[in-house]
Design a protein around this motif. Structure first.
Motif, PDB file in Angstrom:
ATOM      1  N   HIS A   1       9.865  32.551  53.518  1.00  0.00           N
ATOM      2  CA  HIS A   1       9.889  33.216  54.843  1.00  0.00           C
ATOM      3  C   HIS A   1      10.888  32.246  55.615  1.00  0.00           C
TER       4      HIS A   1
ATOM      5  N   CYS B   1       7.695  40.792  58.946  1.00  0.00           N
ATOM      6  CA  CYS B   1       6.868  40.230  57.958  1.00  0.00           C
ATOM      7  C   CYS B   1       5.722  40.049  58.477  1.00  0.00           C
TER       8      CYS B   1
ATOM      9  N   CYS C   1       4.198  37.301  58.386  1.00  0.00           N
ATOM     10  CA  CYS C   1       4.088  35.857  58.932  1.00  0.00           C
ATOM     11  C   CYS C   1       4.381  35.985  60.465  1.00  0.00           C
TER      12      CYS C   1
ATOM     13  N   CYS D   1      12.371  38.034  56.938  1.00  0.00           N
ATOM     14  CA  CYS D   1      12.354  36.962  55.994  1.00  0.00           C
ATOM     15  C   CYS D   1      12.764  37.591  54.658  1.00  0.00           C
TER      16      CYS D   1
HETATM   17 ZN   LIG Z   1       7.539  36.108  56.690  1.00  0.00          ZN
END
Ligand SMILES: [Zn+2]
Length: 296
Positions: A156, A172, A174, A179
């Motif tokens: 990440h 992503c 996240c 990432c």
């Molecule tokens: Zn990510």
């Protein structure tokens, strides 16, 4: 004797190791979405193995996530039913002994550093190129956990030295964009191939098509290789590892080990850029073996 357990999202795998030898191996379907059943399954697995061996064992566990140093609860797990639970304490309670729990990528790196492709190396970076993009660091035979237990988690960080076409990059899970995981996971390789060729294929099939002369597959892998080289170069610039070991489904593509090393040089801050980049020796078993090795 040591028991190692790999707590995967679809299966739970266990191994018992005596010395350097695997004595037995068990695999069960993971109770997806059910945390109490997961704890019970691990308890029953350990009990069955110890009953069969007639011995009490140490227990190490690899999980697809980490224990938060702030709360002691599981975080960053794609097996989401583990998130927010004190997994280590719950297992210690039902097993009646201390257990060691760490991230599965750390287990992978530890296994390969102990008696695998990176045996004898001082500093090892183990990278998993699979459903996601994990990573772990082992220094002199010990996992480098880090202050927040995220050491080695390169997936990440943003893809380094991005080309204009790679900015801002895919979204992503996240919450960020671009990432490394969104470029280097198995699904990311398939997405690159789809963009180039308009066709869908799993990584192994893409590699087979490239070998057979499919230009789109070859181009997708060439793009993937430049991205992998840049991402690894940024690791080399921080960690300067003695060996880089690749695991996960994409790591089975043999041309990576020929094509990626020469691509490192322009991005590494050194006159030499030659850490060996090698495939995992223990393949899918590395996670469970490394979990067993968590105990000395
Ligand atoms: Zn990510």
């Amino acid at each position: 004797m040591r028991i190692g357990i790999d707590l995967g999202g679809t299966k739970i795998e266990a191994i018992a190791i005596e010395g350097a030898s695997t004595v037995l191996r068990r695999r069960i379907t993971a109770p997806r979405g059910d945390y109490p059943a997961t704890i019970g399954a691990v308890r029953d697995l350990v009990a069955a193995i110890e009953h069969e061996l007639g011995a009490s064992c140490s227990v190490g566990i690899g999980i697809p996530g980490a224990l938060s140093t702030l709360t002691g609860l599981v975080k960053n797990a794609n097996s989401t039913w583990l998130i927010g639970h004190p997994l280590d304490r719950d297992l210690e309670r039902v097993l009646g002994r201390p257990v060691r729990v760490t991230n599965d990528a750390n287990c992978f790196a530890l296994s390969e550093a102990t008696d695998g492709a990176a045996q004898g190396a001082g500093t090892v970076f183990g990278a998993i190129l699979g459903t996601g993009t994990g990573g772990g660091v082992v220094v002199n035979g010990r996992v480098l956990e880090g202050r927040h237990r995220i050491a080695g988690e390169w997936g990440h960080n943003p893809l380094p030295w991005p080309r204009d076409s790679e900015r801002p990059g895919p979204a992503c899970y996240c919450g960020r964009t671009g990432c490394i995981e969104t470029f280097l996971s198995g699904p990311a390789l398939s997405a690159t191939y789809k963009t180039i060729s308009g066709r869908s294929a799993e990584p192994a099939e893409i590699a087979a098509r490239a070998d057979a002369g499919d230009a789109g597959a070859n181009d997708a892998l060439a793009v993937y290789e430049t991205r992998l080289a840049r991402a690894l170069a940024s690791i080399i610039n921080v960690l300067d590892p003695d060996v880089i070991v690749l695991g996960g489904g994409v790591s089975n593509i043999s041309r990576l080990y020929v094509n990626v090393p020469p691509l490192l040089k322009p991005f590494v801050f050194s006159d030499a850029a030659d850490p060996p980049v090698v495939p995992a020796q223990h393949g899918d078993s590395s996670g469970v073996r490394g979990a067993a090795w968590l105990w000395p």
